[in-house]
Design a protein around this motif. Structure first.
Motif, PDB file in Angstrom:
ATOM      1  N   UNK A  20       0.812  -1.214   0.000  1.00  0.00           N
ATOM      2  CA  UNK A  20       0.000   0.000   0.000  1.00  0.00           C
ATOM      3  C   UNK A  20       0.849   1.270   0.000  1.00  0.00           C
ATOM      4  N   UNK A  21       2.155   1.128  -0.157  1.00  0.00           N
ATOM      5  CA  UNK A  21       3.059   2.284  -0.052  1.00  0.00           C
ATOM      6  C   UNK A  21       2.793   3.323  -1.138  1.00  0.00           C
ATOM      7  N   UNK A  22       2.492   2.884  -2.350  1.00  0.00           N
ATOM      8  CA  UNK A  22       2.268   3.830  -3.447  1.00  0.00           C
ATOM      9  C   UNK A  22       1.056   4.706  -3.164  1.00  0.00           C
ATOM     10  N   UNK A  23      -0.033   4.106  -2.739  1.00  0.00           N
ATOM     11  CA  UNK A  23      -1.244   4.867  -2.430  1.00  0.00           C
ATOM     12  C   UNK A  23      -0.996   5.794  -1.239  1.00  0.00           C
ATOM     13  N   UNK A  24      -0.285   5.303  -0.221  1.00  0.00           N
ATOM     14  CA  UNK A  24       0.011   6.126   0.952  1.00  0.00           C
ATOM     15  C   UNK A  24       0.852   7.334   0.578  1.00  0.00           C
ATOM     16  N   UNK A  25       1.838   7.143  -0.321  1.00  0.00           N
ATOM     17  CA  UNK A  25       2.693   8.255  -0.717  1.00  0.00           C
ATOM     18  C   UNK A  25       1.916   9.277  -1.537  1.00  0.00           C
ATOM     19  N   UNK A  26       1.009   8.841  -2.365  1.00  0.00           N
ATOM     20  CA  UNK A  26       0.176   9.776  -3.125  1.00  0.00           C
ATOM     21  C   UNK A  26      -0.656  10.647  -2.184  1.00  0.00           C
ATOM     22  N   UNK A  27      -1.161  10.046  -1.107  1.00  0.00           N
ATOM     23  CA  UNK A  27      -1.939  10.809  -0.120  1.00  0.00           C
ATOM     24  C   UNK A  27      -1.063  11.822   0.606  1.00  0.00           C
ATOM     25  N   UNK A  28       0.131  11.387   1.012  1.00  0.00           N
ATOM     26  CA  UNK A  28       1.057  12.278   1.716  1.00  0.00           C
ATOM     27  C   UNK A  28       1.476  13.439   0.821  1.00  0.00           C
ATOM     28  N   UNK A  29       1.677  13.177  -0.465  1.00  0.00           N
ATOM     29  CA  UNK A  29       2.099  14.234  -1.381  1.00  0.00           C
ATOM     30  C   UNK A  29       0.995  15.277  -1.570  1.00  0.00           C
ATOM     31  N   UNK A  30      -0.264  14.821  -1.589  1.00  0.00           N
ATOM     32  CA  UNK A  30      -1.379  15.758  -1.744  1.00  0.00           C
ATOM     33  C   UNK A  30      -1.676  16.508  -0.454  1.00  0.00           C
ATOM     34  N   UNK A  31      -1.466  15.851   0.680  1.00  0.00           N
ATOM     35  CA  UNK A  31      -1.763  16.458   1.982  1.00  0.00           C
ATOM     36  C   UNK A  31      -0.508  16.379   2.841  1.00  0.00           C
ATOM     37  N   UNK A  32       0.369  17.386   2.742  1.00  0.00           N
ATOM     38  CA  UNK A  32       1.684  17.321   3.406  1.00  0.00           C
ATOM     39  C   UNK A  32       1.644  17.112   4.922  1.00  0.00           C
ATOM     40  N   UNK A  33       0.539  17.488   5.583  1.00  0.00           N
ATOM     41  CA  UNK A  33       0.489  17.326   7.032  1.00  0.00           C
ATOM     42  C   UNK A  33       0.122  15.916   7.447  1.00  0.00           C
ATOM     43  N   UNK A  34      -0.316  15.097   6.512  1.00  0.00           N
ATOM     44  CA  UNK A  34      -0.614  13.701   6.824  1.00  0.00           C
ATOM     45  C   UNK A  34       0.688  12.917   6.923  1.00  0.00           C
ATOM     46  N   UNK A  35       0.687  11.919   7.789  1.00  0.00           N
ATOM     47  CA  UNK A  35       1.872  11.108   7.998  1.00  0.00           C
ATOM     48  C   UNK A  35       1.581   9.663   7.612  1.00  0.00           C
ATOM     49  N   UNK A  36       2.614   8.974   7.183  1.00  0.00           N
ATOM     50  CA  UNK A  36       2.493   7.556   6.870  1.00  0.00           C
ATOM     51  C   UNK A  36       3.832   6.881   7.138  1.00  0.00           C
ATOM     52  N   UNK A  37       3.762   5.668   7.642  1.00  0.00           N
ATOM     53  CA  UNK A  37       4.963   4.880   7.873  1.00  0.00           C
ATOM     54  C   UNK A  37       4.696   3.468   7.354  1.00  0.00           C
ATOM     55  N   UNK A  38       5.669   2.944   6.628  1.00  0.00           N
ATOM     56  CA  UNK A  38       5.538   1.632   5.988  1.00  0.00           C
ATOM     57  C   UNK A  38       6.379   0.633   6.755  1.00  0.00           C
ATOM     58  N   UNK A  39       5.777  -0.489   7.089  1.00  0.00           N
ATOM     59  CA  UNK A  39       6.498  -1.566   7.762  1.00  0.00           C
ATOM     60  C   UNK A  39       6.890  -2.635   6.766  1.00  0.00           C
ATOM     61  N   UNK A  40       8.186  -2.923   6.672  1.00  0.00           N
ATOM     62  CA  UNK A  40       8.683  -3.897   5.715  1.00  0.00           C
ATOM     63  C   UNK A  40       8.765  -5.272   6.348  1.00  0.00           C
TER      64      UNK A  40
END
Length: 420
Positions: A400-420
């Motif tokens: 889900x990293x691609x979708x999460x990064x698209x959201x973060x790029x559109x809304x800079x105050x949103x945070x996301x962390x990916x667990x590998x």
């Protein structure tokens, strides 16, 4: 047909010079050649069929290929995020460390900054706040050894995405991670911790007894500023952007010691019922605050008609200058701040200063590398001891990293962390 195992699969990928017994190698070679092809004359010498050597070479190359998330910068408005393969070098340079990534924080890409510093590339690595385990170290590495848990921020010119399973980076960008601190937690807020530390200590020179105004205190960056300031004995005022955030900020308490509220006054700005200037002056006895840390400002009144609801909650630059006390420090995150002559005159009369918060300077220049590492180490230690307690972020899986990064790029105050 029986599947032929790879000899390379018997050797640890961490140490490609791992010991393999002659009898084991003999059995593996026999499976490929149909007979034992091992002779020992003082040193081990292998008579290995050519097709086996080709298979071994191909397997070894595939082990060094990692997939990561990259941005194809078609335009600033519509960046395209793609999965791209990256090949690890066979040999580490003198001060490089090879790290197996456990978690990676996602932050919006600043295309304008990348252009300004001359880093225009077809593919821009995504994900730079990483936490993981050291697999291998270069010959001159002194800070780490294999199996150490580390955390750090990859530099702007890194060719690796933090979402690669294994990355190489210089030891000077990493610090030890305390054992009880989770990789997901530290990777998600390390950048905000660095920003808060830089704003309060590097720029504002905060000291016990200072009064501090933090705008949008419920944001990850604002929360770090509040907790760090209270730890050092400063009085904190903050603004809230919603009723939920207002309640959250009023209920903030320290993890240890006297359970007094961390915030002396929460100023709601979401319903236009509070005048920032009058509330701050009332709270400070008309003296103003020593430090203001913003998360963006309004430059002109007419901007409010075209900006989003979120940006309308930001304070006007004149209000920020007005709440500053004599000798105060204003630390701003607004890249394109414009100060008119009346604004400069008011700052001059107060002998106040303005600083621009750009955390990228720490990795873009090596002039204060030791200080930078000290800051990172202090941040993770304060997180481990409970002084800094970020709001927990739910980790997203790698797919889900691609979708999460698209959201973060559109809304800079949103945070996301990916667990590998």
């Amino acid at each position: 047909m029986e599947t032929r195992p790879s000899l390379w699969s018997l050797v640890s990928p961490v140490n490609q010079n791992a010991h393999v017994t002659p009898s084991l190698m003999q059995r593996e070679c026999a499976k490929f050649s149909g007979k034992g092809a091992l002779t020992v004359t003082g040193k081990i010498r292998l008579a290995i069929p050519p097709h086996f050597l080709h298979h071994l070479s191909w397997t070894r190359q595939m082990m060094n290929v990692m997939k990561g998330l990259y941005c194809r910068a078609v335009s600033d408005a519509e960046p395209k995020f793609v999965i791209q393969e990256m090949t690890l070098p066979d040999v580490l340079t003198s001060h490089q460390v090879r790290v197996q990534v456990k978690a990676c924080g996602l932050s919006p890409l600043d295309f304008k900054l990348l252009r300004d510093v001359g880093m225009q590339r077809d593919l821009i690595p995504v994900g730079r706040e990483v936490a993981g385990v050291v697999l291998q170290v270069g010959p001159k590495v002194t800070f780490f050894q294999p199996e150490d848990e580390v955390v750090g921020i990859l530099p702007l010119d890194s060719s690796f995405s933090g979402l690669c399973e294994v990355i190489d980076t210089d030891e000077y960008y990493l610090v030890q991670k305390p054992e009880k601190l989770s990789s997901v937690c530290v990777a998600g807020v390390l950048r905000d911790g660095l920003c808060a530390y830089s704003a309060l200590h590097t720029h504002a020179r905060m000291a016990a007894g200072h009064t501090l105004l933090v705008t949008d205190g419920a944001s990850s960056f604002g929360l770090m500023c509040i907790q760090l300031a209270c730890y050092h004995g400063a009085k904190v005022l903050t603004t809230s952007h919603s009723p939920q955030n207002h309640t959250f900020l009023e209920q903030l308490r320290p993890s240890v010691g006297v359970q007094d509220p961390l915030v002396a006054r929460v100023i709601p700005v979401y319903n236009s019922s509070s005048d920032l200037l009058s509330v701050v002056m009332e709270e400070t006895g008309g003296l103003g605050v020593d430090i203001v840390v913003d998360s963006g400002v309004h430059l002109h009144e007419e901007e409010e008609e075209v900006e989003s609801e979120e940006k309308k909650l930001l304070p006007h630059k004149h209000d920020i200058i007005s709440v500053l006390g004599v000798g105060g420090h204003w630390v701003t995150s607004h890249q394109d701040l414009q100060l008119d002559p009346p604004d400069c005159r008011l700052l001059y009369l107060k002998s106040a200063s303005v600083s621009f918060l750009n955390p990228e300077v720490w990795t873009a220049s090596s002039s204060q590398q030791g200080r930078y590492l000290h800051i990172l180490k202090d941040i993770v230690e304060k997180m481990s001891s409970g002084v800094l307690r970020p709001q927990p972020e739910e980790a997203v899986p790698l797919y889900e990293a691609t979708v999460a990064m698209e959201t973060v790029q559109r809304h800079p105050k949103k945070k996301a962390v990916v667990q590998l």
